[in-house]
Design a protein around this motif. Structure first.
Motif, PDB file in Angstrom:
ATOM      1  N   GLY A   9      33.446  41.873  39.951  1.00  0.00           N
ATOM      2  CA  GLY A   9      33.698  42.466  41.142  1.00  0.00           C
ATOM      3  C   GLY A   9      33.119  43.732  41.293  1.00  0.00           C
ATOM      4  N   SER A  10      33.550  44.403  42.450  1.00  0.00           N
ATOM      5  CA  SER A  10      33.000  45.540  42.898  1.00  0.00           C
ATOM      6  C   SER A  10      34.100  46.354  43.360  1.00  0.00           C
ATOM      7  N   ARG A  33      41.480  38.005  41.446  1.00  0.00           N
ATOM      8  CA  ARG A  33      42.275  38.569  42.383  1.00  0.00           C
ATOM      9  C   ARG A  33      41.900  39.975  42.390  1.00  0.00           C
ATOM     10  N   LEU A  34      41.901  40.741  41.343  1.00  0.00           N
ATOM     11  CA  LEU A  34      41.821  41.948  41.212  1.00  0.00           C
ATOM     12  C   LEU A  34      40.167  42.284  41.489  1.00  0.00           C
ATOM     13  N   ALA A  35      39.392  41.436  41.013  1.00  0.00           N
ATOM     14  CA  ALA A  35      37.884  41.686  41.378  1.00  0.00           C
ATOM     15  C   ALA A  35      37.699  41.754  42.776  1.00  0.00           C
ATOM     16  N   GLU A  36      38.317  41.206  43.750  1.00  0.00           N
ATOM     17  CA  GLU A  36      38.050  41.181  45.314  1.00  0.00           C
ATOM     18  C   GLU A  36      38.255  42.707  45.800  1.00  0.00           C
ATOM     19  N   HIS A  37      38.813  43.565  45.056  1.00  0.00           N
ATOM     20  CA  HIS A  37      38.812  44.833  45.351  1.00  0.00           C
ATOM     21  C   HIS A  37      38.368  46.074  44.730  1.00  0.00           C
ATOM     22  N   HIS A  38      38.071  45.331  43.160  1.00  0.00           N
ATOM     23  CA  HIS A  38      37.740  46.512  42.198  1.00  0.00           C
ATOM     24  C   HIS A  38      36.642  45.854  41.367  1.00  0.00           C
ATOM     25  N   ASP A  39      35.847  47.008  40.706  1.00  0.00           N
ATOM     26  CA  ASP A  39      34.962  46.773  39.782  1.00  0.00           C
ATOM     27  C   ASP A  39      35.636  46.615  38.444  1.00  0.00           C
TER      28      ASP A  39
END
Length: 264
Positions: A9-10, A33-39
């Motif tokens: 992610g980013s 799911r978390l990688a859609e919003h975070h690195d």
């Protein structure tokens, strides 16, 4: 300190920290799911998963493991990340928040809020699970993981819905538990584990409704320590990521999002 990790992610950095005897793969159900919003950086603690052990002479304690996570972030050039952890990893998240070096911390059923009897229970269960993992042939562990009754027997104290664990995930977790070189020394250190100092960063604590390892009543002590209400993860056990990935990811994203300042 160099540690094994998975990165996806980013966006703002989010460090994920597993519990004792586990590995970064515990977070697989929520990673995307978390990688859609975070690195997102899911890390293997020293002496667990594929990470090397702590240097000679360094004791295996929650505080020294937190030191290792801090050093790991510095090595990657990650400053003031968000951090989320489960069980021992939850304690480490709160410890990092008490040092003030993280943007936010989310702790899922964190260690350290037990009574003496509850500590003895948790240590006894974990020692028994470790002994079973070490004595089970990996091929047999794979067959047990394929069988619904075997999944329930081997993971029922940690998750509320063993059927939602994939056979591969369970077999890999059993192997990780068996091979954790830091397990015994870390577990022994739990006898002296006290809640961290008051947090300097915003925190969120959530507890599995059906946590059978760190019993749900410990959430009351965590709430008193933190001065805030602890969220209840309905339908979840001690390791909630596979029980309800959407719920767990939602709690972490709410805590680490733009509204996280509301938790101060």
């Amino acid at each position: 300190m160099e540690l094994a990790f998975e990165r996806r992610g980013s966006g703002p950095a989010l460090i994920l920290v597993h519990g004792i005897g586990h590995h970064w793969q515990a977070w697989r159900p929520v990673l995307d799911r978390l990688a859609e919003h975070h690195d997102v950086i899911a890390v293997d603690l020293p002496g667990f998963g594929r990470s090397p052990g702590l240097p000679a002479g360094v004791p295996y304690t929650a505080e020294s493991l937190a030191d290792a996570v801090e050093s790991f972030c510095a090595l990657l050039g990650v400053r003031e990340p968000h951090v989320a952890g489960n069980s021992l990893g939850g304690y480490i998240a709160l410890e990092l928040a008490s040092r003030g070096g993280v943007s936010t911390a989310t702790a899922l059923s964190p260690a350290g809020f037990w009574s003496r009897a509850e500590l003895v229970w948790a240590q006894s269960v974990l020692r028994a699970m470790r002994a079973s993992a070490r004595s089970t042939d990996p091929r047999l562990a794979g067959r047990l993981a394929e069988n619904p009754a075997g999944r329930a027997l081997s993971s029922g104290l940690l998750v509320a819905h063993p059927a939602r664990l994939t056979p591969t995930a369970l077999a890999e977790a059993t192997q990780a538990l068996a091979e954790s070189t830091g397990f015994d020394r870390t577990l022994a250190s739990f006898g002296g584990l006290l809640p961290p100092a008051p947090p300097k960063s915003p925190i969120t604590i959530a507890w599995g409704e059906h946590d059978r390892l760190l019993l749900r009543r410990q959430a009351v002590r965590a709430a008193k320590w933190s001065g805030q209400r602890v969220k209840l993860l309905k339908g979840c056990g001690h390791v909630p990521m596979s029980d309800d990935p959407a719920l767990v990811a939602g709690v972490i994203l709410e805590a680490s999002g733009p509204r996280s300042a509301a938790w101060r």
